[in-house]
Design a protein around this motif. Structure first.
Motif, PDB file in Angstrom:
ATOM      1  N   ARG A  21      22.622  61.860 -17.451  1.00 32.04           N
ATOM      2  CA  ARG A  21      21.773  62.724 -16.620  1.00 32.04           C
ATOM      3  C   ARG A  21      20.308  62.493 -16.941  1.00 32.04           C
ATOM      4  NH1 ARG A  21      25.152  68.099 -17.942  1.00 32.04           N
ATOM      5  NH2 ARG A  21      26.960  67.767 -16.594  1.00 32.04           N
ATOM      6  N   GLY A  25      17.471  61.029 -14.466  1.00 29.98           N
ATOM      7  CA  GLY A  25      16.214  61.732 -14.263  1.00 29.98           C
ATOM      8  C   GLY A  25      15.029  60.818 -14.486  1.00 29.98           C
ATOM      9  N   ARG A 135      25.241  56.225 -16.942  1.00 26.98           N
ATOM     10  CA  ARG A 135      24.855  56.543 -15.564  1.00 26.98           C
ATOM     11  C   ARG A 135      26.091  56.841 -14.731  1.00 26.98           C
ATOM     12  NH1 ARG A 135      25.644  54.090 -11.306  1.00 26.98           N
ATOM     13  NH2 ARG A 135      26.446  52.351 -12.525  1.00 26.98           N
ATOM     14  N   ALA A 138      27.683  60.228 -15.657  1.00 28.30           N
ATOM     15  CA  ALA A 138      26.906  61.357 -15.141  1.00 28.30           C
ATOM     16  C   ALA A 138      27.127  61.527 -13.639  1.00 28.30           C
ATOM     17  CB  ALA A 138      25.425  61.145 -15.434  1.00 28.30           C
ATOM     18  N   ARG A 142      28.898  64.689 -11.748  1.00 33.86           N
ATOM     19  CA  ARG A 142      28.210  65.386 -10.648  1.00 33.86           C
ATOM     20  C   ARG A 142      29.075  65.410  -9.392  1.00 33.86           C
ATOM     21  NH1 ARG A 142      22.562  62.929  -8.882  1.00 33.86           N
ATOM     22  NH2 ARG A 142      23.833  61.578  -7.546  1.00 33.86           N
ATOM     23  N   ASP A 347      22.456  55.558  -7.513  1.00 33.37           N
ATOM     24  CA  ASP A 347      22.217  56.877  -8.079  1.00 33.37           C
ATOM     25  C   ASP A 347      23.102  57.938  -7.445  1.00 33.37           C
ATOM     26  OD1 ASP A 347      20.971  56.927  -5.633  1.00 33.37           O
ATOM     27  OD2 ASP A 347      19.027  57.621  -6.365  1.00 33.37           O
TER      28      ASP A 347
END
Length: 572
Positions: A21, A25, A135, A138, A142, A347
């Motif tokens: 995360r 970001g 990545r 995460a 999500r 992403d």
């Protein structure tokens, strides 16, 4: 390990998701003032390498602007570094193209099959570890929260990239970039991967496909599969379909069969960690006997949250085919890059677009509409690109490659602030271009799909080439079908499709530059035989990429010797 391993898994996975995360970001924050941030990376690279032989040669310490960098430092290809790399490997020399210590070399098959050894520094490894597994985890977490109201299960996963322990004369490891980077995470392998070892077995010690399934199938809570190419996953499923009975028998008995190709030394490590598991074996048998369909992965791994690999552009057909077994499991289309540098990453799960990584390389772009007849090329920066247009990408990485032409062409598909989302379009040299029509793999793939629909068949693989021995010139499409179908009569349809999908093809055809495309039937099994040929020469599965263009004499000789006449292709 028992309970301790399970606790370790929950802690390690939670930490990696949090780390992912944070990295996502940072990836998004880098899109603000992306141009300045990318230029700062360039000057950081120049400063770090100003005392290297290459840096002294081109006056890195005197370069103050991007424009001056372009004036002083030439555009390069790997040939420009070959001599330096040989000195580094054979002579154990350092401070040649980079002043930073090397941690290994990435072995690449190259665009035309020639092996090359790409130096890797720690900053380069850090980029890969930052934007790969964490990545993906995460994003998977999500996705689960957005679609199901809870995070992903904190379970272990499968890492399907083979491991190699090759060491070069200078004592440094040599493998693929994923393997070199992953080896540094060995201390947490037992907690994030099914195999309970801090070091993966080398391919000479045991078969990675067997070990992945031997441990991955036994663990009902396997939550992700991370690899390089979706093509590789298709091979894994085919292997499983052929060998599941043997593997399940081993799970039931706590044994390791000859299928593993394990050496006596490997068996000494494997057998002590295995226990008979008849209950899980019975579950697996029941599911496999139901068949290999789109529910397979969710039946054997009910908590599977993501399959991660490169599955766009050339590899899109393999991702589509894999969905026949992975219904309900979202895909992470991973990263875009090469041994020379990581360039972009997705992403969001199921998204084909990849955000350029501002903190990985310094980028320059050559517009594809620029002709080379005048010998000139324009070099653009991040802030000068246009959505919908294609650019050849030029990178300066953190391991000693400067203004390096990767040979790749990307298309800009979107922007986040100042940073573009891109998609790989094609590799220069791997397209059909006789008179400026610039037919890409994407154009030809569209024709192949249209032919499949029109003929009501499945084209399992294909390749193409320019036939310039005849006048007028023309394209040849070699189509492999299963079951065999004579596609030669669909040549006219293929031509009309190319006219539609590539206006430049239509324009130059109307000018009389070439004749319509011709379809020839490829003998079944040709592409598989090519892959086996490359494997037999020591190429790993991840290095054998789909042959789409016959751009070497070896490829021409191999594929053209396996062309069937209409009767053979039709099964007559």
């Amino acid at each position: 390990m028992g309970l301790g391993r399970e606790i370790g898994t929950k802690l390690a996975m939670k930490a990696m998701i949090v780390k992912g995360r944070m990295d996502l970001g940072s990836m998004h924050r880098n899109t603000v003032d992306a141009v300045k941030k990318n230029e700062r990376l360039l000057f950081k690279i120049l400063k770090a390498n100003r005392s290297s032989e290459y840096g002294r040669r081109y006056g890195f310490d005197e370069i103050k602007t991007v424009e001056e960098y372009r004036r002083r430092v030439p555009v390069t290809t790997f040939d420009d570094y070959e001599g330096y790399v040989r000195r580094m490997i054979d002579g154990n020399e350092d401070n040649l193209i980079t002043s930073l210590p090397l941690v290994g070399y990435a072995q690449s098959s190259g665009s035309v099959g020639a092996r090359k050894f790409v130096p890797i520094t720690q900053p380069e490894v850090n980029v890969y570890t930052r934007y790969t597994v964490t990545r993906m985890l995460a994003l998977a977490d999500r996705y689960q929260r957005e679609h199901f109201g809870h995070g992903m299960k904190l379970g272990r996963g499968m890492f399907t990239c083979p491991s190699f322990d090759d060491v070069l004369p200078n004592g440094l490891p040599c493998s693929n970039i994923a393997d070199v980077a992953a080896k540094q995470l060995g201390f947490i392998y037992p907690y994030i991967l099914n195999q309970p070892f801090s070091k993966y077995f080398n391919e000479t010690e045991a078969d990675s496909k067997y070990l992945n399934f031997r441990f991955g199938l036994e663990d009902k809570n396997t939550t992700y599969i991370f690899g390089i190419f979706f093509k590789e996953f298709i091979g894994l499923v085919q292997y499983l379909e052929k060998n599941w009975r043997t593997i399940v028998d081993d799970i039931e008995k706590g044994t390791v069969s000859e299928l593993s190709r394990a050496t006596p030394e490997a068996l000494e490590k494997l057998l002590p960690v295995l226990r008979p598991n008849p209950g899980r074996a019975a579950e697996l048998r029941a599911e496999f006997e139901k068949g290999f369909d789109e529910t397979l992965f969710k039946r054997i791994w009910p908590h599977m949250s993501a399959v991660c690999g490169i599955g766009t552009s050339t590899f899109a057909p393999f991702a589509k085919k894999l969905r026949n077994y992975t219904g309900g499991v979202p895909y992470d289309f991973s990263i875009y890059g090469a041994s020379e540098g990581l360039i972009a990453a997705v992403d969001a799960l199921e998204s084909p677009k990849q955000l350029l990584l501002v903190d990985s390389c310094f980028y320059e772009f050559i517009p594809m509409e620029d002709g080379e007849a005048d010998g000139g090329e324009r070099f653009l920066g991040l802030g000068e690109l246009e959505v919908g247009k294609e650019y050849e990408i030029v990178i300066t990485n953190q391991s000693g490659l400067y203004r390096y032409k990767c040979g790749d062409v990307i298309r800009v598909v979107d922007y986040m602030n100042e940073c573009p989302y891109v998609q790989f379009s094609f590799r220069k040299g791997q397209l059909l271009n006789m008179t400026g029509e610039k037919t890409t793999e994407e154009h030809m793939a569209a024709a192949v799909k249209a032919i499949e629909r029109e003929a009501g068949c499945t084209i399992t693989d294909w390749a193409a080439y320019n036939r310039v021995e005849d006048e007028p010139y023309y394209y040849v499409l070699l189509a492999e079908t299963n079951p065999p179908v004579d596609l030669a009569p669909y040549s006219g349809f293929a031509h009309e499709t190319l006219m539609r999908v590539n206006p430049r093809y239509a324009y130059f055809f109307q000018q009389g530059a070439y004749a319509p495309i011709v379809i020839r039937n490829q003998l079944p099994g040709t592409h598989a035989a090519w892959a086996e040929r490359k494997h037999g020469r020591g190429a790993a599965e991840y290095q054998v990429k789909p042959v789409r263009i016959l751009d070497t004499e070896e490829k021409e000789a191999f594929f053209l010797s396996r062309v069937a006449d209409a009767g053979v292709a039709a099964g007559v």
